[in-house]
Write a protein that holds these residues in place. Structure first.
Motif, PDB file in Angstrom:
ATOM      1  N   LYS A   9       0.848  -1.198   0.000  1.00  0.00           N
ATOM      2  CA  LYS A   9       0.000   0.000   0.000  1.00  0.00           C
ATOM      3  C   LYS A   9       0.873   1.234   0.000  1.00  0.00           C
ATOM      4  O   LYS A   9       1.850   1.324   0.753  1.00  0.00           O
ATOM      5  N   THR A  42      -3.098   0.774   8.889  1.00  0.00           N
ATOM      6  CA  THR A  42      -3.336   0.530   7.465  1.00  0.00           C
ATOM      7  C   THR A  42      -3.548  -0.959   7.203  1.00  0.00           C
ATOM      8  O   THR A  42      -4.460  -1.355   6.471  1.00  0.00           O
ATOM      9  N   GLN A  45      -6.969  -1.941   8.500  1.00  0.00           N
ATOM     10  CA  GLN A  45      -8.051  -1.484   7.631  1.00  0.00           C
ATOM     11  C   GLN A  45      -8.155  -2.334   6.366  1.00  0.00           C
ATOM     12  O   GLN A  45      -9.264  -2.613   5.887  1.00  0.00           O
ATOM     13  N   ILE A  46      -7.023  -2.777   5.843  1.00  0.00           N
ATOM     14  CA  ILE A  46      -7.047  -3.626   4.643  1.00  0.00           C
ATOM     15  C   ILE A  46      -7.556  -5.016   4.995  1.00  0.00           C
ATOM     16  O   ILE A  46      -8.395  -5.588   4.285  1.00  0.00           O
ATOM     17  N   THR A  49     -11.237  -4.886   5.353  1.00  0.00           N
ATOM     18  CA  THR A  49     -11.917  -4.507   4.099  1.00  0.00           C
ATOM     19  C   THR A  49     -12.407  -3.061   4.095  1.00  0.00           C
ATOM     20  O   THR A  49     -13.230  -2.687   3.254  1.00  0.00           O
ATOM     21  N   ASP A  51     -10.320  -0.688   3.477  1.00  0.00           N
ATOM     22  CA  ASP A  51      -9.451  -0.127   2.444  1.00  0.00           C
ATOM     23  C   ASP A  51      -8.958  -1.287   1.585  1.00  0.00           C
ATOM     24  O   ASP A  51      -9.064  -2.447   1.974  1.00  0.00           O
ATOM     25  N   ARG A  52      -8.453  -0.968   0.418  1.00  0.00           N
ATOM     26  CA  ARG A  52      -7.944  -2.002  -0.489  1.00  0.00           C
ATOM     27  C   ARG A  52      -6.435  -1.851  -0.655  1.00  0.00           C
ATOM     28  O   ARG A  52      -5.908  -0.736  -0.680  1.00  0.00           O
ATOM     29  N   SER A  53      -5.773  -2.961  -0.778  1.00  0.00           N
ATOM     30  CA  SER A  53      -4.334  -2.942  -1.050  1.00  0.00           C
ATOM     31  C   SER A  53      -4.105  -2.704  -2.537  1.00  0.00           C
ATOM     32  O   SER A  53      -5.014  -2.866  -3.359  1.00  0.00           O
ATOM     33  N   ASN A  66     -10.585  -9.173  -1.902  1.00  0.00           N
ATOM     34  CA  ASN A  66     -10.093  -8.030  -2.671  1.00  0.00           C
ATOM     35  C   ASN A  66     -10.703  -7.983  -4.067  1.00  0.00           C
ATOM     36  O   ASN A  66     -10.740  -6.930  -4.707  1.00  0.00           O
ATOM     37  N   ASP A  70     -17.429  -3.061  -4.752  1.00  0.00           N
ATOM     38  CA  ASP A  70     -17.658  -2.306  -3.517  1.00  0.00           C
ATOM     39  C   ASP A  70     -18.939  -2.738  -2.805  1.00  0.00           C
ATOM     40  O   ASP A  70     -18.969  -2.849  -1.571  1.00  0.00           O
TER      41      ASP A  70
END
Length: 216
Positions: A9, A42, A45-46, A49, A51-53, A66, A70
């Motif tokens: 990320k 970070t 959060q990834i 889910t 945030d996305r890597s 992944n 959405d």
């Protein structure tokens, strides 16, 4: 249960995660520790889910979430993942019972069933006398237990907690830490906890140390 492979990320020119590989087992309580800027939140959060890597996969029971769009990812998160944050993130205009019910209602649980489930969880957490109180009328410890109740309402497979005891005094910290282990005993709940609290980290089944975007 949860596996991340080759997670990277960036935020602009800053590489925050540099190829993370990590597995979390069902019923495990894992802490993630490291100095500020190490990439702990970070990663959380990834994995959660939110945030996305940029690269790599996030697998739940072998399925790479992944690759979800959405809408599908939001539905998966609502059903399978609970979150507890340092500053509670409760909605001030709703009372305790309503705050806990909201994720269930978003997941299309009928109101009567959501209310019954919320009352059961709040009773287990010792908050039955606070159902109609809004967050501003609750103590710090009560707010955090309320946040835990909200995280539990959809019976998620895992709870991600980001500095969950960071805003609590010593007694409330200890009570919250004990609560996590009680929930594991009762519900076989899995916890992934980002923390600076050395006492909590020492209690967990496993401690993941991060530095400069890598596991060390």
């Amino acid at each position: 249960m949860i596996r991340v492979e080759g997670i990277t990320k960036r935020f602009g020119d800053l590489e925050v995660l540099k190829g993370i590989d990590l597995s979390i087992n069902k019923g495990e309580i894992v802490s993630i520790v490291g100095s500020s800027g190490a990439g702990k939140t970070t990663l959380l959060q990834i994995m959660g889910t939110l945030d996305r890597s940029e690269r790599g996969g996030v697998y739940y029971d072998g399925v790479d979430v992944n690759k979800f769009n959405d809408k599908a990812l939001a539905a998966f998160r609502n059903k399978n993942i609970g979150f507890v944050f340092q500053f509670h993130q409760l909605l001030p205009e709703f009372n305790a019972l309503e705050n806990v019910m909201i994720p269930a209602l978003i997941g299309n649980v009928k109101k009567q069933e959501a209310e019954k489930r919320a009352k059961e969880i709040l009773a287990f957490l010792g908050l039955s006398s606070r159902l109609t109180h809004k967050p501003a009328a609750l103590s710090g410890g009560e707010k955090q237990r309320l946040a835990v109740a909200r995280a539990l309402i959809n019976n998620p497979s895992v709870i991600f907690a980001d500095e969950p005891s960071g805003s609590l005094d010593t007694q409330n910290k200890e009570e919250l830490h004990q609560l996590f282990f009680q929930l594991r005993e009762r519900l076989n709940q899995t916890f992934v906890i980002v923390t600076h609290d050395e006492t909590l980290a020492q209690l967990t089944d496993r401690t993941i140390h991060m530095k400069d975007g890598m596991i060390v």
